[in-house]
Design a protein around this motif. Structure first.
Motif, PDB file in Angstrom:
ATOM      1  N   SER A 184       0.843  -1.208   0.000  1.00 17.61           N
ATOM      2  CA  SER A 184       0.000   0.000   0.000  1.00 17.61           C
ATOM      3  C   SER A 184       0.867   1.242   0.000  1.00 17.61           C
ATOM      4  N   THR A 185       0.315   2.294  -0.573  1.00 17.59           N
ATOM      5  CA  THR A 185       1.036   3.572  -0.619  1.00 17.59           C
ATOM      6  C   THR A 185       0.145   4.700  -0.132  1.00 17.59           C
ATOM      7  N   GLY A 186       0.761   5.725   0.440  1.00 14.84           N
ATOM      8  CA  GLY A 186       0.034   6.925   0.827  1.00 14.84           C
ATOM      9  C   GLY A 186       0.675   7.578   2.038  1.00 14.84           C
ATOM     10  N   SER A 187       1.014   8.861   1.918  1.00 12.04           N
ATOM     11  CA  SER A 187       1.683   9.577   3.015  1.00 12.04           C
ATOM     12  C   SER A 187       0.730   9.859   4.165  1.00 12.04           C
ATOM     13  N   GLU A 188      -0.578   9.674   3.914  1.00 13.20           N
ATOM     14  CA  GLU A 188      -1.575   9.937   4.955  1.00 13.20           C
ATOM     15  C   GLU A 188      -1.824   8.715   5.833  1.00 13.20           C
ATOM     16  N   LEU A 189      -1.175   7.611   5.518  1.00 11.94           N
ATOM     17  CA  LEU A 189      -1.548   6.336   6.153  1.00 11.94           C
ATOM     18  C   LEU A 189      -0.808   6.098   7.465  1.00 11.94           C
ATOM     19  N   PRO A 227       5.133   5.776   2.186  1.00 10.07           N
ATOM     20  CA  PRO A 227       4.570   7.084   1.847  1.00 10.07           C
ATOM     21  C   PRO A 227       4.673   7.323   0.343  1.00 10.07           C
ATOM     22  N   ASP A 228       4.167   8.468  -0.107  1.00 12.25           N
ATOM     23  CA  ASP A 228       4.204   8.783  -1.539  1.00 12.25           C
ATOM     24  C   ASP A 228       5.609   9.220  -1.923  1.00 12.25           C
ATOM     25  N   ASP A 229       6.495   8.280  -1.976  1.00 15.09           N
ATOM     26  CA  ASP A 229       7.909   8.559  -2.194  1.00 15.09           C
ATOM     27  C   ASP A 229       8.484   7.444  -3.076  1.00 15.09           C
ATOM     28  N   GLY A 257      -3.256   2.436  -4.347  1.00 16.55           N
ATOM     29  CA  GLY A 257      -3.084   3.889  -4.327  1.00 16.55           C
ATOM     30  C   GLY A 257      -2.078   4.368  -5.362  1.00 16.55           C
ATOM     31  N   GLY A 258      -2.014   5.712  -5.481  1.00 15.00           N
ATOM     32  CA  GLY A 258      -0.976   6.330  -6.300  1.00 15.00           C
ATOM     33  C   GLY A 258      -1.026   6.045  -7.780  1.00 15.00           C
ATOM     34  N   VAL A 259      -2.233   5.886  -8.334  1.00 12.64           N
ATOM     35  CA  VAL A 259      -2.296   5.596  -9.774  1.00 12.64           C
ATOM     36  C   VAL A 259      -3.188   6.570 -10.541  1.00 12.64           C
TER      37      VAL A 259
HETATM   38 MG    MG Z   1      -2.368   7.982  -2.377  1.00 20.82          MG
END
Ligand code: MG
Ligand code: AMP
Length: 419
Positions: A184-189, A227-229, A257-259
């Motif tokens: 999973s991806t996401g800096s908010e997670l 994170p989104d990195d 995420g991130g797509v």
């Molecule tokens: Mg995301």
């Protein structure tokens, strides 16, 4: 824009059939048999008693009634598991238990309930006549030795596993479960169990997708979410897939995420030049999708795994309902087909729509629903919003609204996938 069916086919083409392996029967639940099973023995393997009671010659008790019982000497006792071949002499009885081998010379069983239960060494009083063959289970009645008991291609549920064991099978040749990585991806997670700050949410797609893949029969490793990195995303993949880290074959990498079309689309940014194609699919929810093979990680490092192939990658959108629906529509059928399952799709019914609905023309809409089998009616739970996870958790079906129709009237027949 791809159609749902085009993307389904693209994902299915990425997942090759998993190799065939030999497993102990006890570790084969839910897997698909790759080679037919033939019985090494008959079932039952020998004539045996279907009741606790007495083995007799039917002729010896032909006149027995409650008013005029017949008395026979009980000359031996045959519990289940006795392996010698006792012979019943005319005018005698053997006490016998359910599943115990019939003695030579006996042709029927008198149930213990129709006797006084007389002991071995003593005498038994028999109150009822029996027909020849009564309460006897014949050798081969169920299965004959050499018979095909399970064809290749069936999935191994409890009853089939029981049958395989009953005919003496200890190991089976099966399609091995697909190996899936979830990232999973996401800096908010934030991981569940930790405090949340404003702007943060708990990471739920990882465990949800891992569970969905396990439910589909795959073996899953959930990687630590990132994170989104882009460098960190590639580093986590590299820890599992990079040179020197090949901890067994991987058939599929599933990301979340991130797509989509935002500014920090980490999965797209990381994988667009590494073998994955990002497209939009004409569906709702779940428009942004990606699929391909991971050909490269950081720098020139190849990610060829022990499967001698590049792992398939399917990148799912981050909204929880989009992620889950995309898994159902694209990934689950492909995974199950790769594992040889004859029923790679969910059971489909055509139900009567219990409410009026609208859906966007040009997109196939997958609504979460409750199906009532007694009336063959389906209704939606929650709106079409792809963040409405609690409605998804209450649903027992997906309701499919086709691309070409906008208005769906009460009583229309709609396609329903039972979950
Ligand atoms: Mg995301
Ligand atoms: P994305 O596809 O990354 O733009 O995410 C779309 C929406 O899904 C955003 O509201 C994200 O916060 C949410 N989201 C993305 N990944 C996850 C996740 N692993 N768990 C829960 N929500 C997520």
């Amino acid at each position: 824009m791809r159609t749902v069916d085009e993307h389904r086919a693209a994902v299915a083409a990425l997942l090759k059939p998993t190799p065939i392996e030999t497993r102990p029967l006890a570790e084969a639940l839910g897997l698909v048999l790759a080679e037919e099973l033939r019985a090494a023995v008959s079932l039952p393997p020998f004539d045996n008693s279907a009741m606790d009671g007495y083995a007799v010659r039917a002729a010896d008790v032909a006149d027995a009634t409650e008013a005029a019982p017949v008395r026979l000497p009980v000359t031996t006792d045959i519990p289940a598991g006795r392996t010698d071949h006792p012979t019943l002499a005319p005018g005698t009885a053997h006490r016998i238990m359910t599943g115990a081998p019939m003695p030579d010379g006996a042709d029927a069983i008198v149930q213990v309930e129709h006797t006084d239960g007389g002991p071995p060494g003593g005498e038994v009083r028999i109150d009822r006549a029996v027909a020849p063959g009564q309460h006897l289970r014949r050798a081969g009645e169920d299965v004959s030795a050499g018979e095909l008991v399970l064809p290749a291609g069936v999935d191994l549920g409890a009853a089939r596993i029981g049958l395989a064991a009953a005919v003496g099978v200890a190991e089976v040749r099966v399609h091995r479960p697909a190996r899936v990585l979830v990232l999973s991806t996401g800096s908010e997670l934030v991981p569940p169990g930790k405090p949340l700050r404003h702007g943060q949410i708990y990471e739920s797609n990882g465990v949800m997708l891992a569970s969905a893949a396990r439910e589909a029969g795959a073996v899953v490793e959930q990687l630590r979410f990132v994170p989104d990195d882009v460098p960190e995303f590639l580093a986590v993949l590299g820890e599992r897939l990079g040179p020197g880290h090949e901890d067994g074959p991987v058939d599929l990498v599933l990301t979340s995420g991130g797509v989509s079309a935002g500014a920090y689309e980490v999965v797209k940014d990381a994988l667009a030049k590494r073998g994955v194609e990002f497209i939009r699919v004409a569906m709702q929810p779940g428009g942004p999708q990606g699929a391909g093979r991971l050909t490269r990680l950081a720098g020139p490092a190849s990610v060829k795994t022990q499967t001698a192939d590049y792992p398939a990658v399917v990148t799912l959108p981050g909204n929880p309902v989009s992620s889950w629906v995309s898994f159902e529509v694209f990934v689950r059928p492909a995974l199950r087909a790769a594992m040889g399952h004859p029923d790679s799709a969910r059971p489909v019914v055509w139900a009567s729509l219990g409410e009026e609905l609208r859906s966007p023309v040009g997109k196939r809409q997958f609504r979460r629903g409750t199906y009532d089998p007694s009336s063959n009616t389906v209704r939606t739970v929650g709106g079409p919003g792809s963040h409405l996870l609690s409605a998804l958790a209450r649903a027992n079906c997906l309701l499919i609204l086709p691309e070409e129709t906008e208005r769906h009237e009460v009583g229309n027949r709609v396609e329903v996938w039972l979950l």
